[in-house]
Design an enzyme around this catalytic site. Sequence first.
Site, PDB file in Angstrom:
ATOM      1  N   ARG A 217      24.854  17.860  25.382  1.00  0.00           N
ATOM      2  CA  ARG A 217      24.538  17.380  26.739  1.00  0.00           C
ATOM      3  C   ARG A 217      25.148  18.326  27.770  1.00  0.00           C
ATOM      4  NH1 ARG A 217      27.598  13.981  28.953  1.00  0.00           N
ATOM      5  NH2 ARG A 217      28.079  12.790  27.086  1.00  0.00           N
TER       6      ARG A 217
ATOM      7  N   ASP B 241      10.365  24.053  46.294  1.00  0.00           N
ATOM      8  CA  ASP B 241       9.654  23.694  45.068  1.00  0.00           C
ATOM      9  C   ASP B 241       8.534  24.725  44.917  1.00  0.00           C
ATOM     10  OD1 ASP B 241       7.988  22.705  43.108  1.00  0.00           O
ATOM     11  OD2 ASP B 241       8.163  20.607  43.732  1.00  0.00           O
TER      12      ASP B 241
ATOM     13  N   TYR C  21       4.128  16.989  47.190  1.00  0.00           N
ATOM     14  CA  TYR C  21       3.760  16.349  45.914  1.00  0.00           C
ATOM     15  C   TYR C  21       4.275  14.910  45.941  1.00  0.00           C
ATOM     16  CZ  TYR C  21       4.674  14.824  41.151  1.00  0.00           C
ATOM     17  OH  TYR C  21       4.779  14.063  40.011  1.00  0.00           O
TER      18      TYR C  21
ATOM     19  N   LYS D 167       4.517  23.148  34.026  1.00  0.00           N
ATOM     20  CA  LYS D 167       3.275  23.752  34.505  1.00  0.00           C
ATOM     21  C   LYS D 167       3.159  25.198  34.022  1.00  0.00           C
ATOM     22  CE  LYS D 167       2.699  19.730  36.335  1.00  0.00           C
ATOM     23  NZ  LYS D 167       3.852  19.130  36.839  1.00  0.00           N
TER      24      LYS D 167
HETATM   25  N1  PLP Z   1       6.659  19.529  41.831  1.00  0.00           N
HETATM   26  C1  PLP Z   1       5.348  19.744  41.913  1.00  0.00           C
HETATM   27  C2  PLP Z   1       4.818  20.637  43.003  1.00  0.00           C
HETATM   28  C3  PLP Z   1       4.469  19.161  41.001  1.00  0.00           C
HETATM   29  O1  PLP Z   1       3.147  19.394  41.112  1.00  0.00           O
HETATM   30  C4  PLP Z   1       5.005  18.305  40.002  1.00  0.00           C
HETATM   31  C5  PLP Z   1       4.118  17.623  39.041  1.00  0.00           C
HETATM   32  O2  PLP Z   1       2.911  17.666  39.133  1.00  0.00           O
HETATM   33  C6  PLP Z   1       6.384  18.093  39.946  1.00  0.00           C
HETATM   34  C7  PLP Z   1       7.195  18.731  40.871  1.00  0.00           C
HETATM   35  C8  PLP Z   1       6.994  17.187  38.919  1.00  0.00           C
HETATM   36  O3  PLP Z   1       7.079  17.789  37.664  1.00  0.00           O
HETATM   37  P1  PLP Z   1       7.157  17.006  36.281  1.00  0.00           P
HETATM   38  O4  PLP Z   1       5.840  16.362  36.073  1.00  0.00           O
HETATM   39  O5  PLP Z   1       7.499  18.060  35.292  1.00  0.00           O
HETATM   40  O6  PLP Z   1       8.243  15.981  36.430  1.00  0.00           O
END
Ligand code: PLP
Length: 407
Positions: A58, A200, A120, A225
């Site tokens: 962890r 992000d 998002y 992604k």
């Molecule tokens: N940030 C963005 C821009 C996203 O498009 C997403 C998910 O689609 C996330 C964060 C969250 O990622 P996760 O699905 O791996 O938790």
Amino acid sequence: MLSRTFARRAVSHIETLLAHAGVKPTSHSPGLSPTIDPSTTFLREADGSYASGHIYSRISNPSRSTLEEAIASLEVAGSSSSSTIPPPTASAFSSGLAAASAIMMAHSPNCHVVLPDDCYHGVPAQLIDVMENLGVSWTPCDMTNISEVTDCIETSLARGEKTMLWLESPSNPLCKVSDIRELSKLAKGIGGDSVVVVVDSTWAPPTITQPLLLGADCVLHSATKYMGGHSDVLCGVVITGGGEVGTKLGESVRSVQTLIGAVPSPFDCFLVLRGLRSMHVRVERSCDNAMELARYLVSHPKVSAVHYPGLPTHPQHEIAGRQMVRYGGMLSFEVEGGRERAMDVAAGADLVKRATSLGGTETLIEHRASVEPEDRIISPEGLLRVSVGIERAEDIIRDFEVMLDRV
Ligand code: PLP
């Protein structure tokens, strides 16, 4: 015989780093693939020390450390200043949202997040349901409106809050591009080190945009992604710059990682490392295909708008040209006739798959308004989001032709 003791030659090109990501062959472990170390616990020496540097998984695990080192190096790779600026550090999490929560928890309580108004939807959902209870407040803001951003930051600072400017570029799903360099400069000009800038950059992986080099303190990726790249692993990473603000935040994020324990498994780390090794070519191909699809959709009579930073008509096309090496593999478009017509278009997908998520090899289409929370819908009703994959562009376009013809 050639001596194998020559000095390691430095490599700084991001494509080359990616092609070898996580590969560290030694005479004890000569494999050319990153190793998966499933151990949860590690041997102590006779004197009680941990020679390997790992105690318990962890806290850290060899597979996770390999992934974290590989990703940290990407955020400054190729920069002429990468050898002079303090190196970034990375912490990996079990999903992108776990990574996002770690950043906010690390800065709480009395933290205020200035968030894109078309962010998002998972991030505001997390703020409302979880973070507000932990002393994190937030304001949605149009990141393309400098006076609105200024006002949001100044108001938060005047309330004595730890202020965080949260950018998402391009944004999900409207593909708005935030000027990371200008907004970081603005935030630091107003509040100095009292304002932390987080980006992000899930839609613009490091082969496209490197936010730390544009002035941000911290970068978030949903590695689910483009980094994983094959729609088969959930993972998130937080990368913090080596400056004072970044280092302090990075240490707190690491502490949240250890104490909350939302870490990816060693196998998940291996999958992301494997994805990274081909990320540059996958992303390149997705960008080529996205450009072709965007051009096709723009000329289609049933399409009323196309949101893609690579189009000269995109409102932030010029900013995108400055801060993105390519315009990305994501786009969204609107069809006349609202939700019902858009749903009909998506229903006609065949080669293109109707599913959520993005950044995989396959092209995906999704009607966004129907997956966003009912009280916070940001997408126009007729909007469809497309994650453009790495197929042949003409096959993707053929599928869209049929989808649009039949409605
Ligand atoms: N940030 C963005 C821009 C996203 O498009 C997403 C998910 O689609 C996330 C964060 C969250 O990622 P996760 O699905 O791996 O938790």
